[in-house]
Scaffold this motif. Structure first.
Motif: not given
Ligand SMILES: C[S@@+](CC[C@H](N)C(=O)[O-])C[C@H]1O[C@@H](n2cnc3c(N)ncnc32)[C@H](O)[C@@H]1O
Length: 211
Positions: A16-21, A55-58, A79-84
């Motif tokens: 989900y966050y791969r795109f939403h990032s 879940g620090c996101g961006t 957990m999302s590499t893209e958000m990090l």
């Protein structure tokens, strides 16, 4: 509640966050309310506090935390590499900030305990069993440490709850009662968004000294 296999449910969030990032920062201001004001509600912390955002996101909140607690050591976990990756691009390099790519709630962290744990619109997305999450939060907070949470609470519109479920957000409204039960509340606020389409809450609570 959440009972799919861990790897399956975690990978749904990562996908989900791969795109939403890519659209996160330009869209989320319009519905993730209360994030900035929550940080101003956090009480004074000891000198050189240890802070964890799960879940620090961006990295939006980490920027604010750095401003309010300039001597803090801050760990941002996601957990999302893209958000990090977005968080790394946003934040100035600093030896006081560490970003960790890890799913929270399934295994113990090998980190020292924290004076403050921040959960900003991540609790309602966690896929791990609720009991596991609360046990980990208790383990990861110092005695007397603070937990600060802002998140979605309820909606009286089933179509809206279903839409949010498709977006991996749990709208059962059970987290605020659990937070009140497992932590000592010091501030609780609930707010209506868009004339009551949904409600969201802000919670500051304290770790009990002994379980
Ligand atoms: C709605 S975003 C919130 C981001 C940020 N806290 C904010 O307020 O803008 C939720 C974030 O939590 C992360 N997340 C969801 N479940 C997680 C888990 N179990 N462990 C770590 N991060 C998780 C997602 O990857 C996503 O970046």
């Amino acid at each position: 509640m959440r009972n799919s296999t861990p790897s399956h449910t975690d990978s749904k969030i990562k996908n989900y966050y791969r795109f939403h990032s890519h659209i996160y920062d330009i869209t989320r201001w319009s519905f993730l309310f209360g994030r900035t004001s929550l940080i101003t509600m956090i009480p004074d912390l000891p000198p050189q506090p240890r802070i964890l955002e799960i879940g620090c996101g961006t990295g939006k909140n980490i920027e604010q935390l750095e401003y309010h607690f300039p001597d803090a050591v801050i760990v941002g976990m996601d957990m999302s590499t893209e958000m990090l990756r977005k968080a790394r691009n946003r934040l100035q390099p600093s030896e006081n900030i560490r970003l960790v790519n890890n799913p929270y709630g399934r295994v113990s962290l090998n980190l020292d305990q924290f004076d403050l744990i921040l959960l900003s619109y991540s609790l309602t997305m966690f896929q791990a069993p609720v009991d596991d999450i609360f046990n980990h939060l208790h383990q990861d907070l110092k005695p007397g440490g603070y937990l600060a949470v802002v998140d979605f609470h309820t909606s009286r519109f089933p179509w809206f709850r279903q839409w949010m479920e498709i977006n991996h957000v749990n709208f059962d409204g059970h987290f605020l009662p659990l937070l009140k039960k497992y932590f000592i509340p010091s501030q609780i606020k609930t707010h209506r968004a868009y004339l009551g389409l949904w409600t969201y809450f802000q919670f500051i609570g304290r770790q009990v000294y002994k379980l």
